[in-house]
Structure formats: C-alpha cells, structure tokens
Design a protein around this motif. Structure first.
Motif, mmCIF file in Angstrom:
data_model
loop_
_atom_site.group_PDB
_atom_site.id
_atom_site.type_symbol
_atom_site.label_atom_id
_atom_site.label_comp_id
_atom_site.label_asym_id
_atom_site.label_seq_id
_atom_site.Cartn_x
_atom_site.Cartn_y
_atom_site.Cartn_z
ATOM 1 N N CYS A 52 0.837 -1.198 0.000
ATOM 2 C CA CYS A 52 0.000 0.000 0.000
ATOM 3 C C CYS A 52 0.874 1.251 0.000
ATOM 4 O O CYS A 52 1.954 1.268 0.586
ATOM 5 N N PHE A 53 0.370 2.304 -0.629
ATOM 6 C CA PHE A 53 1.029 3.608 -0.705
ATOM 7 C C PHE A 53 0.052 4.648 -0.182
ATOM 8 O O PHE A 53 -1.138 4.601 -0.504
ATOM 9 N N SER A 54 0.548 5.603 0.615
ATOM 10 C CA SER A 54 -0.310 6.703 1.049
ATOM 11 C C SER A 54 0.526 7.941 1.342
ATOM 12 O O SER A 54 1.747 7.870 1.483
ATOM 13 N N GLU A 55 -0.158 9.063 1.407
ATOM 14 C CA GLU A 55 0.430 10.347 1.780
ATOM 15 C C GLU A 55 -0.488 10.972 2.836
ATOM 16 O O GLU A 55 -1.218 11.908 2.552
ATOM 17 N N PRO A 56 -0.446 10.457 4.059
ATOM 18 C CA PRO A 56 -1.473 10.803 5.036
ATOM 19 C C PRO A 56 -1.261 12.075 5.854
ATOM 20 O O PRO A 56 -2.096 12.393 6.685
ATOM 21 N N TRP A 57 -0.177 12.812 5.655
ATOM 22 C CA TRP A 57 0.114 13.922 6.555
ATOM 23 C C TRP A 57 -0.140 15.274 5.928
ATOM 24 O O TRP A 57 0.272 15.554 4.797
ATOM 25 N N ASP A 58 -0.776 16.154 6.689
ATOM 26 C CA ASP A 58 -0.948 17.545 6.284
ATOM 27 C C ASP A 58 0.386 18.264 6.398
ATOM 28 O O ASP A 58 1.245 17.894 7.207
ATOM 29 N N GLY A 59 0.570 19.286 5.582
ATOM 30 C CA GLY A 59 1.791 20.068 5.634
ATOM 31 C C GLY A 59 2.868 19.617 4.667
ATOM 32 O O GLY A 59 3.854 20.311 4.477
ATOM 33 N N PHE A 60 2.694 18.470 4.051
ATOM 34 C CA PHE A 60 3.639 18.000 3.043
ATOM 35 C C PHE A 60 3.018 18.151 1.659
ATOM 36 O O PHE A 60 1.794 18.141 1.507
ATOM 37 N N ALA B 85 2.216 14.145 -3.998
ATOM 38 C CA ALA B 85 2.794 13.786 -5.285
ATOM 39 C C ALA B 85 1.934 12.772 -6.032
ATOM 40 O O ALA B 85 1.849 12.809 -7.246
ATOM 41 N N GLY B 86 1.333 11.863 -5.314
ATOM 42 C CA GLY B 86 0.701 10.722 -5.959
ATOM 43 C C GLY B 86 1.761 9.674 -6.235
ATOM 44 O O GLY B 86 2.969 9.951 -6.226
ATOM 45 N N ILE B 87 1.321 8.477 -6.490
ATOM 46 C CA ILE B 87 2.271 7.364 -6.618
ATOM 47 C C ILE B 87 3.166 7.487 -7.846
ATOM 48 O O ILE B 87 4.345 7.146 -7.794
ATOM 49 N N ASP B 88 2.648 8.018 -8.955
ATOM 50 C CA ASP B 88 3.474 8.133 -10.165
ATOM 51 C C ASP B 88 4.636 9.098 -9.952
ATOM 52 O O ASP B 88 5.772 8.806 -10.328
ATOM 53 N N LYS B 89 4.377 10.250 -9.351
ATOM 54 C CA LYS B 89 5.430 11.234 -9.071
ATOM 55 C C LYS B 89 6.405 10.673 -8.029
ATOM 56 O O LYS B 89 7.613 10.881 -8.128
#
Length: 97
Positions: A73-81, A84-88
C-alpha cells in the motif's frame, strides 16, 4: 506488477545501495509483527512524505491483490507536506536508483 510493489522494490534498492539517508531522501522503517506489517516512511527534500506498508500475512484466496504473498500500500497521510501521488513518487525515487 502493481505500482505499490514497484515503489516498495525501488525503496528496497535505495536502502541496499545507499542506506537510510541519501541525496535528500530519508527512509524510516518499522515493523508491527503482531499485525504482520512492515512500514516505511520516506521523506524527501522536495517536501514530500510517502508511507508504504507491506502486509505479509495475506491469503490469496481471500484478498485479490496479493503479490509474492504480500499486499503493498502507498499513502500520503500527513498535512503540511506536498502531495505527489504514486506516479510522481516513483519518478522521484527512480532518480536515486
């Protein structure tokens, strides 16, 4: 191969070749053995933070996206960052491999 597995493998190669700190990338690993989970948090000097999880106790008869006995699994769960999304994320990490 899924993009989630691809990014997990990229991070594994970075760890093997460069270690946890390299070229503006910081990788932090942890393990939750009770839930059969491996976690990786990747911070970049670009302002991104990605979280990868590998669930290692997966039954392919119960879960459809099992690869090599695991679910990634991939995620970007934090505010303040930056997001990008998985491709970037893959593109950024490929620069190090």
């Amino acid at each position: 191969m899924s993009k989630e597995k691809q990014i997990w493998d990229l991070v594994s190669r970075i760890l093997d070749n460069c270690g946890e700190e390299s070229d503006g990338i910081s990788i932090h690993e942890s393990e939750d053995t009770g839930n059969y989970e491996l976690h990786r948090k990747i911070y970049t000097h670009h302002g991104y933070c990605f979280e990868l999880t590998c669930y290692t106790d997966c039954d392919p008869e119960e879960i459809s996206d099992v690869e090599n006995g695991c679910v990634y699994c991939f995620s970007e769960p934090w505010d303040g960052f930056n997001e990008a999304g998985i491709d970037k994320a893959i593109e950024i990490l490929k620069e190090l491999v």
